[in-house]
Design a protein around this motif. Structure first.
Motif, PDB file in Angstrom:
ATOM      1  N   UNK A  58    -113.163 -37.709 -76.336  1.00 18.11           N
ATOM      2  CA  UNK A  58    -113.663 -39.057 -76.823  1.00 18.11           C
ATOM      3  C   UNK A  58    -114.369 -38.948 -78.255  1.00 18.11           C
ATOM      4  N   UNK A  59    -115.657 -37.900 -78.003  1.00 24.03           N
ATOM      5  CA  UNK A  59    -116.244 -37.616 -79.177  1.00 24.03           C
ATOM      6  C   UNK A  59    -115.520 -37.070 -80.376  1.00 24.03           C
ATOM      7  N   UNK A  60    -114.487 -36.654 -80.235  1.00 28.60           N
ATOM      8  CA  UNK A  60    -113.760 -36.076 -81.343  1.00 28.60           C
ATOM      9  C   UNK A  60    -112.755 -37.141 -81.960  1.00 28.60           C
ATOM     10  N   UNK A  61    -112.251 -38.318 -81.374  1.00 24.58           N
ATOM     11  CA  UNK A  61    -111.402 -39.033 -81.719  1.00 24.58           C
ATOM     12  C   UNK A  61    -111.780 -40.724 -81.914  1.00 24.58           C
ATOM     13  N   UNK A  62    -112.861 -40.903 -81.169  1.00 26.47           N
ATOM     14  CA  UNK A  62    -113.335 -42.290 -81.401  1.00 26.47           C
ATOM     15  C   UNK A  62    -114.843 -42.429 -81.555  1.00 26.47           C
ATOM     16  N   UNK A  63    -115.263 -43.248 -82.285  1.00 25.70           N
ATOM     17  CA  UNK A  63    -116.712 -43.581 -82.570  1.00 25.70           C
ATOM     18  C   UNK A  63    -117.480 -43.639 -81.212  1.00 25.70           C
ATOM     19  N   UNK A  64    -118.727 -43.272 -80.939  1.00 25.18           N
ATOM     20  CA  UNK A  64    -119.639 -43.167 -79.898  1.00 25.18           C
ATOM     21  C   UNK A  64    -119.741 -44.558 -79.244  1.00 25.18           C
ATOM     22  N   UNK A  65    -119.793 -45.462 -80.043  1.00 24.09           N
ATOM     23  CA  UNK A  65    -120.399 -46.908 -79.722  1.00 24.09           C
ATOM     24  C   UNK A  65    -119.035 -47.522 -79.226  1.00 24.09           C
ATOM     25  N   UNK A 107    -114.918 -43.874 -68.753  1.00 17.42           N
ATOM     26  CA  UNK A 107    -114.816 -42.984 -69.771  1.00 17.42           C
ATOM     27  C   UNK A 107    -113.729 -41.777 -69.396  1.00 17.42           C
ATOM     28  N   UNK A 108    -113.948 -41.382 -67.997  1.00 15.76           N
ATOM     29  CA  UNK A 108    -112.990 -40.580 -67.616  1.00 15.76           C
ATOM     30  C   UNK A 108    -111.438 -40.869 -67.693  1.00 15.76           C
ATOM     31  N   UNK A 109    -111.203 -42.041 -67.188  1.00 15.00           N
ATOM     32  CA  UNK A 109    -109.715 -42.656 -67.665  1.00 15.00           C
ATOM     33  C   UNK A 109    -109.463 -42.712 -69.090  1.00 15.00           C
ATOM     34  N   UNK A 110    -110.382 -43.200 -69.880  1.00 14.77           N
ATOM     35  CA  UNK A 110    -110.008 -43.317 -71.254  1.00 14.77           C
ATOM     36  C   UNK A 110    -109.562 -41.894 -71.846  1.00 14.77           C
ATOM     37  N   UNK A 111    -110.530 -40.952 -71.432  1.00 15.98           N
ATOM     38  CA  UNK A 111    -110.121 -39.601 -72.020  1.00 15.98           C
ATOM     39  C   UNK A 111    -108.963 -38.915 -71.411  1.00 15.98           C
ATOM     40  N   UNK A 112    -108.531 -39.125 -70.118  1.00 13.51           N
ATOM     41  CA  UNK A 112    -107.286 -38.945 -69.455  1.00 13.51           C
ATOM     42  C   UNK A 112    -106.116 -39.505 -70.279  1.00 13.51           C
ATOM     43  N   UNK A 113    -106.224 -41.121 -70.435  1.00 14.03           N
ATOM     44  CA  UNK A 113    -105.265 -41.777 -71.112  1.00 14.03           C
ATOM     45  C   UNK A 113    -105.099 -41.242 -72.620  1.00 14.03           C
ATOM     46  N   UNK A 114    -106.234 -40.968 -73.334  1.00 17.25           N
ATOM     47  CA  UNK A 114    -105.952 -40.533 -74.548  1.00 17.25           C
ATOM     48  C   UNK A 114    -105.127 -38.942 -74.652  1.00 17.25           C
TER      49      UNK A 114
END
Length: 272
Positions: free
Chosen positions: A21-28, A38-45
Motif C-alpha cells: 500500500x505504501x508503494x502504490x497508494x497515498x498514505x492518507x 488494510x490487509x484486505x486492500x493489500x491482498x486485493x491489490x
C-alpha cells in the motif's frame, strides 16, 4: 500463545501493508483504515497484480514468443475467450481476498497453530510441517473439487461457471481464477483448515496462498509438462473435457488413490 508473540504476526502483516500500500497508494487513502481492511486492500491489490502479471507474461511466452514450439495455432485461445476469463476473475477477486484476510486475522488472534519464526521449531520440523500441510491441502482440495462435481446443485450454481472453458482452444492461464467467488474460496479453504491441524510457518502459509494464483495459471495453459507426479496442464485439460477425472491440485496421487486418474500420455497413445 502470549500477546507478545501474537504481536509478531501483526507486525509482519503491517510490514506487508507498508510495502504494497505504501508503494502504490497515498498514505492518507489507507492509513486511517482498520488493520483488517488494510490487509484486505493489500491482498486485493497484490492478488490482482499477481494475476495480471503472471497471466500476461505466461500468455506472451507460450502463445506469441514460443507459440509454434509449444502450442499449435488452432489451440491458442481467442482474445475474446481470455477477456471473458479476466472479467469473471475480476468480479470474484474482491471476494477471494477475504479468505487470506480472514486467515491472517485468525492467526493474529492466536486461534491457529501458526508460528512466526522458523527458529521456533528448527529447520527439520519446519520441513516436516510443510510436508504434512501440503498433504492436508492436497487431500482437501481433491475432495472439495470432486464434490463440486458430484453434488449437482454445487456444480450447477457454482462450479459450472468455470467449466464453460471445456476445450483446449478456450483454456488459457487467465482461466485459472475464473470461478464463481464461492467456488474459488471453497477450493482454497483447505489451506486455512490445515492451520488448525498442523503447526505452520506464517510467512510460508501466506506465500503458498498467493502461489495458488501462479499454479492455477500454469495448469490451464494446456501444455503437458510431463513431470511426474505433478498434476500439470495435460492432466487438467483432460479434467475440463471429461469432467470425471483428475480432480487433484498439485499432484496426481489423490486421483491415483481414489481411482479418478487419467493420463494424457496414455490418451495420446490410444489415439495413434
Amino acid at each position: 500463545m502470549g500477546d507478545d508473540y501474537l504481536k509478531l504476526f501483526v507486525a509482519e502483516t503491517s510490514w506487508y501493508n507498508d510495502i504494497v500500500l505504501g508503494s502504490l497508494l497515498p498514505e492518507s487513502w489507507w492509513a486511517p483504515l482498520p488493520h483488517f481492511f488494510r490487509g484486505w486492500l493489500r491482498n486485493y491489490i497484490g492478488g490482482t497484480l499477481l494475476y495480471f502479471i503472471s497471466g500476461f507474461l505466461w500468455c506472451l511466452y507460450i502463445y506469441y514468443l514460443k507459440k509454434n514450439v509449444y502450442v499449435p495455432k488452432d489451440a491458442i485461445p481467442s482474445n475474446r475467450a481470455m477477456l471473458l476469463q479476466i472479467y469473471v476473475a475480476m468480479k470474484a477477486m474482491p471476494w477471494y481476498c477475504l479468505l487470506p484476510t480472514l486467515s491472517e486475522h485468525m492467526i493474529e488472534s492466536g486461534w491457529t497453530r501458526c508460528f512466526s519464526r522458523i527458529s521456533d521449531v528448527g529447520w527439520p520440523l519446519y520441513i516436516l510441517y510443510i510436508g504434512i500441510y501440503l498433504v492436508i491441502v492436497e487431500f482437501g482440495i481433491y475432495w472439495m473439487h470432486r464434490e463440486l462435481h458430484d453434488i449437482k446443485p454445487l456444480y450447477k450454481y457454482l462450479h459450472a461457471t468455470h467449466h464453460i472453458y471445456n476445450k483446449q482452444n478456450t483454456l488459457s492461464p487467465f482461466a485459472g481464477l475464473a470461478f464463481h467467488p464461492l467456488d474459488g474460496i471453497l477450493q482454497a479453504v483447505p489451506h486455512v483448515v490445515a492451520l488448525f491441524l498442523v503447526p505452520m510457518h506464517f510467512t510460508t502459509h501466506i506465500a503458498l496462498l498467493f502461489i495458488e494464483a501462479i499454479w492455477t495459471a500454469n495448469i490451464h495453459d494446456c501444455i503437458h509438462g510431463k513431470i511426474w507426479p505433478v498434476m500439470g496442464a495435460g492432466y487438467h485439460t483432460i479434467h475440463h473435457t471429461t469432467y470425471r477425472h483428475n480432480y487433484g491440485h498439485y499432484t496426481i496421487w489423490m486421483d491415483w488413490m481414489f481411482n479418478t486418474l487419467r493420463d494424457p500420455v496414455e490418451d495420446e497413445a490410444k489415439k495413434l
